[in-house]
Design a protein around this motif. Sequence first.
Motif, PDB file in Angstrom:
ATOM      1  N   CYS A  84     -30.306  16.495  20.855  1.00 44.61           N
ATOM      2  CA  CYS A  84     -29.197  17.420  21.122  1.00 44.61           C
ATOM      3  C   CYS A  84     -27.825  16.767  21.105  1.00 44.61           C
ATOM      4  CB  CYS A  84     -29.391  18.088  22.487  1.00 44.61           C
ATOM      5  SG  CYS A  84     -30.788  19.236  22.569  1.00 44.61           S
ATOM      6  N   ASP A  92     -25.159  18.376  19.133  1.00 44.66           N
ATOM      7  CA  ASP A  92     -24.942  19.810  19.338  1.00 44.66           C
ATOM      8  C   ASP A  92     -23.883  20.001  20.414  1.00 44.66           C
ATOM      9  OD1 ASP A  92     -27.175  21.504  17.845  1.00 44.66           O
ATOM     10  OD2 ASP A  92     -28.105  19.635  18.494  1.00 44.66           O
ATOM     11  N   SER A  97     -29.117  22.887  16.748  1.00 48.42           N
ATOM     12  CA  SER A  97     -29.938  22.315  15.674  1.00 48.42           C
ATOM     13  C   SER A  97     -31.402  22.616  15.979  1.00 48.42           C
ATOM     14  CB  SER A  97     -29.724  20.805  15.587  1.00 48.42           C
ATOM     15  OG  SER A  97     -30.189  20.175  16.759  1.00 48.42           O
ATOM     16  N   LYS A  98     -32.226  22.608  14.943  1.00 45.27           N
ATOM     17  CA  LYS A  98     -33.626  22.970  15.117  1.00 45.27           C
ATOM     18  C   LYS A  98     -34.314  22.061  16.148  1.00 45.27           C
ATOM     19  CE  LYS A  98     -37.563  24.991  13.672  1.00 45.27           C
ATOM     20  NZ  LYS A  98     -38.469  24.378  14.651  1.00 45.27           N
ATOM     21  N   SER A  99     -34.075  20.775  16.059  1.00 44.04           N
ATOM     22  CA  SER A  99     -34.772  19.855  16.960  1.00 44.04           C
ATOM     23  C   SER A  99     -34.306  20.039  18.403  1.00 44.04           C
ATOM     24  CB  SER A  99     -34.597  18.406  16.508  1.00 44.04           C
ATOM     25  OG  SER A  99     -33.240  18.096  16.370  1.00 44.04           O
ATOM     26  N   CYS A 100     -33.019  20.274  18.568  1.00 46.68           N
ATOM     27  CA  CYS A 100     -32.496  20.518  19.915  1.00 46.68           C
ATOM     28  C   CYS A 100     -33.046  21.828  20.458  1.00 46.68           C
ATOM     29  CB  CYS A 100     -30.971  20.542  19.867  1.00 46.68           C
ATOM     30  SG  CYS A 100     -30.178  20.866  21.442  1.00 46.68           S
TER      31      CYS A 100
END
Length: 237
Positions: free
Chosen positions: A126, A129, A77-80
């Motif tokens: 995360c 993920d 994911s983008k934030s992870c």
Amino acid sequence: MLRFAITLFAVVTSCTCQKYGCLEGDTHKLKPRNPYCKISVSFLTASCCYANFTEQLAHSPVIKVNNSYWNRCGQLSKSCEDFTKKTECFYRCSPHAARWIHPSYVAGIQSVPLCQSFCDDWYEACKDDSTCVRNWLTDWEWDENGENHCKNKCIPYSEMYANGTDMCQSMWGESFKVSESSCLCLQMNKKDMMAMKYLLSESSEESSSISSSEEYACQKKLLKFEKLMGEEEEQTR
Ligand SMILES: *[C@@H]1O[C@H](CO)[C@@H](O)[C@H](O)[C@H]1NC(C)=O
Ligand SMILES: *[C@@H]1O[C@H](CO)[C@@H](O)[C@H](O)[C@H]1NC(C)=O
Ligand SMILES: *[C@@H]1O[C@H](CO)[C@@H](O)[C@H](O)[C@H]1NC(C)=O
């Protein structure tokens, strides 16, 4: 076997960022604002890396960094991904990383103090993920092209790691530890400039406990710094 895996990882991943040179070289040679490291920690991290390395981190999604695939269990994911980039960039490119050089492995770092809040936020980002390795340095299977493959099945981070502390202290081997201090620790943002001043001046003795006067001075400076940043933000609005 472990030693082999570590060595291989170093050979595969460490070359263009001059890590050896930077880790062994003058740790105070900070070159801020390298325009090539277009991620949020650029002012701290770029100076030991060539543009052709940081370019790989500058876009999203990151499929692989050199030969090391980041999407073996699906795209992060983008934030992870953002958190992973920050630590990757610190490890590979920061001129300060040499402060925590691994005693028996010059291309590695040991016990870099991260803030608890940073690790908790990273874990939060995360946890949904997936990953197939607990230790990203040693748990891969490497093929003859130097590319990484899963040995085990992909599971959510939240199953692989118990919490942020567990994640920070296992994901990159011994590289990071969670600090007892909430000030004399790194969180891969501008505040690190403050903390770094203290951390770099500390005696290099392993896990020397932080004195309460240092902690106090750091907290005071941090408050001031936060206030200043807040004012700056208001002025630019
Ligand atoms: C990337 O991999 C190539 C080929 O294996 C190697 O020559 C190069 O030095 C590596 N670069 C980095 C940044 O690790
Ligand atoms: C990256 O750039 C440096 C400096 O220009 C160069 O020495 C190195 O070979 C380049 N590496 C790759 C993988 O292109
Ligand atoms: C995090 O997980 C570790 C390992 O399971 C455990 O020992 C520790 O108490 C946990 N910490 C928190 C704050 O829950």
